[in-house]
Write a protein that holds these residues in place. Structure first.
Motif, PDB file in Angstrom:
ATOM      1  N   THR A   8      60.177  29.756  44.554  1.00 48.30           N
ATOM      2  CA  THR A   8      59.546  31.053  44.326  1.00 48.30           C
ATOM      3  C   THR A   8      58.065  31.006  44.670  1.00 48.30           C
ATOM      4  OG1 THR A   8      61.137  31.534  42.580  1.00 48.30           O
ATOM      5  CG2 THR A   8      59.108  32.812  42.581  1.00 48.30           C
ATOM      6  N   LEU A   9      57.602  32.043  45.326  1.00 46.67           N
ATOM      7  CA  LEU A   9      56.172  32.255  45.498  1.00 46.67           C
ATOM      8  C   LEU A   9      55.700  33.156  44.366  1.00 46.67           C
ATOM      9  CD1 LEU A   9      55.915  32.967  49.344  1.00 46.67           C
ATOM     10  CD2 LEU A   9      55.425  30.830  48.143  1.00 46.67           C
ATOM     11  N   PHE A  10      54.548  32.845  43.804  1.00 47.89           N
ATOM     12  CA  PHE A  10      54.002  33.604  42.688  1.00 47.89           C
ATOM     13  C   PHE A  10      52.791  34.392  43.197  1.00 47.89           C
ATOM     14  CE2 PHE A  10      56.238  29.956  41.097  1.00 47.89           C
ATOM     15  CZ  PHE A  10      57.101  30.540  40.167  1.00 47.89           C
ATOM     16  N   VAL A  11      52.919  35.697  43.141  1.00 46.19           N
ATOM     17  CA  VAL A  11      51.914  36.583  43.720  1.00 46.19           C
ATOM     18  C   VAL A  11      51.198  37.337  42.611  1.00 46.19           C
ATOM     19  CG1 VAL A  11      51.506  38.485  45.317  1.00 46.19           C
ATOM     20  CG2 VAL A  11      53.343  36.843  45.766  1.00 46.19           C
ATOM     21  N   GLY A  12      49.893  37.317  42.641  1.00 48.98           N
ATOM     22  CA  GLY A  12      49.096  38.141  41.746  1.00 48.98           C
ATOM     23  C   GLY A  12      48.554  39.328  42.509  1.00 48.98           C
ATOM     24  N   TRP A  13      48.739  40.517  41.941  1.00 54.35           N
ATOM     25  CA  TRP A  13      48.225  41.747  42.570  1.00 54.35           C
ATOM     26  C   TRP A  13      47.325  42.465  41.580  1.00 54.35           C
ATOM     27  CZ3 TRP A  13      51.585  46.737  43.481  1.00 54.35           C
ATOM     28  CH2 TRP A  13      50.794  47.719  44.092  1.00 54.35           C
ATOM     29  N   ASP A  14      46.022  42.438  41.877  1.00 57.20           N
ATOM     30  CA  ASP A  14      45.063  43.247  41.127  1.00 57.20           C
ATOM     31  C   ASP A  14      45.008  44.601  41.835  1.00 57.20           C
ATOM     32  OD1 ASP A  14      43.040  43.689  39.125  1.00 57.20           O
ATOM     33  OD2 ASP A  14      41.570  43.561  40.732  1.00 57.20           O
ATOM     34  N   VAL A  15      45.439  45.651  41.150  1.00 59.78           N
ATOM     35  CA  VAL A  15      45.716  46.924  41.818  1.00 59.78           C
ATOM     36  C   VAL A  15      44.464  47.788  41.918  1.00 59.78           C
ATOM     37  CG1 VAL A  15      47.177  48.982  41.814  1.00 59.78           C
ATOM     38  CG2 VAL A  15      48.070  46.823  40.910  1.00 59.78           C
ATOM     39  N   GLY A  16      44.186  48.261  43.110  1.00 62.58           N
ATOM     40  CA  GLY A  16      43.136  49.246  43.336  1.00 62.58           C
ATOM     41  C   GLY A  16      43.731  50.634  43.417  1.00 62.58           C
ATOM     42  N   GLY A  17      42.898  51.655  43.419  1.00 63.98           N
ATOM     43  CA  GLY A  17      43.376  53.025  43.524  1.00 63.98           C
ATOM     44  C   GLY A  17      43.994  53.305  44.881  1.00 63.98           C
ATOM     45  N   TRP A  18      44.629  54.462  45.000  1.00 67.01           N
ATOM     46  CA  TRP A  18      45.267  54.814  46.263  1.00 67.01           C
ATOM     47  C   TRP A  18      44.275  54.820  47.418  1.00 67.01           C
ATOM     48  CZ3 TRP A  18      50.174  54.606  47.292  1.00 67.01           C
ATOM     49  CH2 TRP A  18      51.127  54.815  46.287  1.00 67.01           C
ATOM     50  N   ASN A  19      43.042  55.221  47.151  1.00 68.63           N
ATOM     51  CA  ASN A  19      42.028  55.294  48.199  1.00 68.63           C
ATOM     52  C   ASN A  19      40.910  54.294  47.937  1.00 68.63           C
ATOM     53  OD1 ASN A  19      43.184  57.631  49.671  1.00 68.63           O
ATOM     54  ND2 ASN A  19      42.758  58.701  47.754  1.00 68.63           N
ATOM     55  N   CYS A  20      41.291  53.088  47.539  1.00 68.21           N
ATOM     56  CA  CYS A  20      40.276  52.109  47.129  1.00 68.21           C
ATOM     57  C   CYS A  20      39.468  51.569  48.297  1.00 68.21           C
ATOM     58  CB  CYS A  20      40.920  50.964  46.351  1.00 68.21           C
ATOM     59  SG  CYS A  20      42.120  49.990  47.299  1.00 68.21           S
ATOM     60  N   ASP A  21      39.881  51.849  49.536  1.00 68.70           N
ATOM     61  CA  ASP A  21      39.053  51.429  50.658  1.00 68.70           C
ATOM     62  C   ASP A  21      37.709  52.144  50.647  1.00 68.70           C
ATOM     63  OD1 ASP A  21      40.678  53.638  51.021  1.00 68.70           O
ATOM     64  OD2 ASP A  21      40.923  53.357  53.166  1.00 68.70           O
ATOM     65  N   ARG A  22      37.602  53.214  49.861  1.00 69.45           N
ATOM     66  CA  ARG A  22      36.331  53.918  49.708  1.00 69.45           C
ATOM     67  C   ARG A  22      35.528  53.415  48.512  1.00 69.45           C
ATOM     68  NH1 ARG A  22      39.038  59.969  50.271  1.00 69.45           N
ATOM     69  NH2 ARG A  22      40.082  59.598  52.274  1.00 69.45           N
ATOM     70  N   ASN A  23      36.058  52.433  47.807  1.00 63.63           N
ATOM     71  CA  ASN A  23      35.418  51.916  46.595  1.00 63.63           C
ATOM     72  C   ASN A  23      35.077  50.447  46.797  1.00 63.63           C
ATOM     73  OD1 ASN A  23      34.647  51.068  44.069  1.00 63.63           O
ATOM     74  ND2 ASN A  23      36.447  51.843  42.993  1.00 63.63           N
ATOM     75  N   PRO A  24      33.825  50.131  47.122  1.00 62.43           N
ATOM     76  CA  PRO A  24      33.479  48.727  47.378  1.00 62.43           C
ATOM     77  C   PRO A  24      33.573  47.833  46.150  1.00 62.43           C
ATOM     78  CG  PRO A  24      31.503  50.079  47.300  1.00 62.43           C
ATOM     79  CD  PRO A  24      32.659  51.031  47.260  1.00 62.43           C
ATOM     80  N   ALA A  25      33.541  48.422  44.961  1.00 67.15           N
ATOM     81  CA  ALA A  25      33.528  47.620  43.740  1.00 67.15           C
ATOM     82  C   ALA A  25      34.915  47.163  43.306  1.00 67.15           C
ATOM     83  CB  ALA A  25      32.869  48.405  42.603  1.00 67.15           C
ATOM     84  N   SER A  26      35.954  47.940  43.632  1.00 60.76           N
ATOM     85  CA  SER A  26      37.301  47.629  43.141  1.00 60.76           C
ATOM     86  C   SER A  26      38.337  47.998  44.188  1.00 60.76           C
ATOM     87  CB  SER A  26      37.582  48.388  41.837  1.00 60.76           C
ATOM     88  OG  SER A  26      38.904  48.150  41.386  1.00 60.76           O
ATOM     89  N   ARG A  27      39.087  46.984  44.645  1.00 66.70           N
ATOM     90  CA  ARG A  27      40.125  47.195  45.645  1.00 66.70           C
ATOM     91  C   ARG A  27      41.360  46.375  45.279  1.00 66.70           C
ATOM     92  NH1 ARG A  27      36.183  46.942  51.020  1.00 66.70           N
ATOM     93  NH2 ARG A  27      35.229  49.002  50.685  1.00 66.70           N
ATOM     94  N   ASP A  28      42.434  46.586  46.022  1.00 68.74           N
ATOM     95  CA  ASP A  28      43.595  45.721  45.851  1.00 68.74           C
ATOM     96  C   ASP A  28      43.202  44.291  46.205  1.00 68.74           C
ATOM     97  OD1 ASP A  28      45.754  47.621  45.260  1.00 68.74           O
ATOM     98  OD2 ASP A  28      45.435  48.350  47.297  1.00 68.74           O
ATOM     99  N   ALA A  29      43.754  43.333  45.461  1.00 69.31           N
ATOM    100  CA  ALA A  29      43.567  41.922  45.798  1.00 69.31           C
ATOM    101  C   ALA A  29      44.887  41.200  45.587  1.00 69.31           C
ATOM    102  CB  ALA A  29      42.465  41.294  44.951  1.00 69.31           C
ATOM    103  N   LEU A  30      45.179  40.257  46.481  1.00 71.39           N
ATOM    104  CA  LEU A  30      46.396  39.463  46.424  1.00 71.39           C
ATOM    105  C   LEU A  30      46.059  37.985  46.447  1.00 71.39           C
ATOM    106  CD1 LEU A  30      48.505  41.314  49.159  1.00 71.39           C
ATOM    107  CD2 LEU A  30      48.808  41.525  46.680  1.00 71.39           C
ATOM    108  N   VAL A  31      46.785  37.214  45.643  1.00 71.15           N
ATOM    109  CA  VAL A  31      46.716  35.755  45.677  1.00 71.15           C
ATOM    110  C   VAL A  31      48.140  35.240  45.587  1.00 71.15           C
ATOM    111  CG1 VAL A  31      46.025  33.679  44.419  1.00 71.15           C
ATOM    112  CG2 VAL A  31      44.396  35.554  44.708  1.00 71.15           C
ATOM    113  N   VAL A  32      48.484  34.277  46.439  1.00 73.91           N
ATOM    114  CA  VAL A  32      49.833  33.705  46.464  1.00 73.91           C
ATOM    115  C   VAL A  32      49.744  32.224  46.119  1.00 73.91           C
ATOM    116  CG1 VAL A  32      51.914  33.328  47.836  1.00 73.91           C
ATOM    117  CG2 VAL A  32      50.495  35.357  48.253  1.00 73.91           C
ATOM    118  N   LEU A  33      50.568  31.803  45.161  1.00 74.45           N
ATOM    119  CA  LEU A  33      50.654  30.400  44.748  1.00 74.45           C
ATOM    120  C   LEU A  33      52.082  29.901  44.935  1.00 74.45           C
ATOM    121  CD1 LEU A  33      48.710  30.572  41.341  1.00 74.45           C
ATOM    122  CD2 LEU A  33      47.759  30.094  43.614  1.00 74.45           C
ATOM    123  N   ASP A  34      52.229  28.586  45.113  1.00 74.97           N
ATOM    124  CA  ASP A  34      53.564  28.004  45.161  1.00 74.97           C
ATOM    125  C   ASP A  34      53.960  27.493  43.783  1.00 74.97           C
ATOM    126  OD1 ASP A  34      52.302  25.548  44.756  1.00 74.97           O
ATOM    127  OD2 ASP A  34      52.617  24.844  46.815  1.00 74.97           O
TER     128      ASP A  34
END
Length: 256
Positions: A8-34
């Motif tokens: 299994t790959l373990f994925v963390g998703w810190d969720v940004g808003g639908w239009n977070c590309d307009r928000n420099p302070a908070s966006r979607d972020a992904l990290v994948v661990l084995d």
């Protein structure tokens, strides 16, 4: 990079808003661990909306996440993925009844006990010294609907209270990084990602400079704990309404 096939790959998703590309302070972020909690590919930060919209199946969605994190999908034959998602993934039963059936509760008290604003899982955390946000009053409705939209499209089956799946390759839980700040268990898992310099305590290695990436890392570690150390996490109580779901947090981050 080569990657052994496949646990299994373990994925963390810190969720940004639908239009977070307009928000420099908070966006979607992904990290994948084995399975050994090693970083796979690279942390990613941006807006997932395009990846979500372009995917017509769970397999395409998973493939899109791997590509964003610069993980060659050719190295993975039907990878299993467990995702920890940092956003509310449900609403309270009283709120649902209010907006769908017009049924109101008799009385409403303080914010932390308001049955419309918070789910039972959030009341559980309030009682133990934490302060989870409400998708109703704390301006995170965009993030909440984004997370729930992804589940509805790519992991629509409720496997158990607070656990979603597509029945094949993707499972997901709701995670809460802020609940880990007092957790010795999760903090110990974060240590390999810290810079080993006394002058910069708890600074992170390159790729994790932004708090969004740090929260995504914590979500991935919570997903790993869900599978490998479930005894570390507070589990849903028997009286929890499954529609409200559950926030998985470490027991040692809670106050008595």
């Amino acid at each position: 990079m080569t990657y052994p096939n496949p646990t299994t790959l373990f994925v963390g998703w810190d969720v940004g808003g639908w239009n977070c590309d307009r928000n420099p302070a908070s966006r979607d972020a992904l990290v994948v661990l084995d399975a050994e909690r090693r970083l796979v590919g690279k942390p990613w930060r941006g807006n997932l909306r395009r990846t979500i919209n372009q995917a017509s199946s769970t397999e395409q969605f998973v493939d899109g996440l791997l590509r964003l994190c610069e993980i060659d999908p050719a190295l993975h034959q039907a990878p299993r993925m467990l995702m920890g998602i940092d956003t509310p993934l449900g609403f309270s039963r009283p709120f649902i009844d209010l907006i769908t059936r017009g049924i109101a509760v008799p009385t409403v008290g303080e914010s932390s006990s308001n049955p419309y604003l918070h789910r039972r899982t959030e009341h559980f955390l309030f009682e133990r010294g934490l302060y989870p946000l409400s998708p109703i009053k704390d301006m995170i409705g965009s993030q909440a609907t984004k997370g729930m939209h992804v589940l509805g499209r790519f992991a629509p089956i409720r496997e158990a209270c607070g656990v979603w799946t597509d029945g094949q390759m993707l499972r997901a839980i709701e995670a809460y990084p802020s609940a880990c700040k007092r957790s010795a268990c999760i903090e110990a898992l974060r240590v390999p990602f810290h810079v080993e310099e006394v002058s910069v305590p708890r600074s992170f290695v390159p790729g994790f400079e932004h708090v969004d990436a740090q929260d995504a890392l914590t979500c991935a570690l919570l997903a790993w704990a869900f599978e490998h150390r479930p005894q570390w996490l507070a589990q849903p109580m028997a009286d929890i309404d499954p529609v409200e779901v559950w926030i998985f947090v470490p027991e040692d981050g809670l106050r008595a």
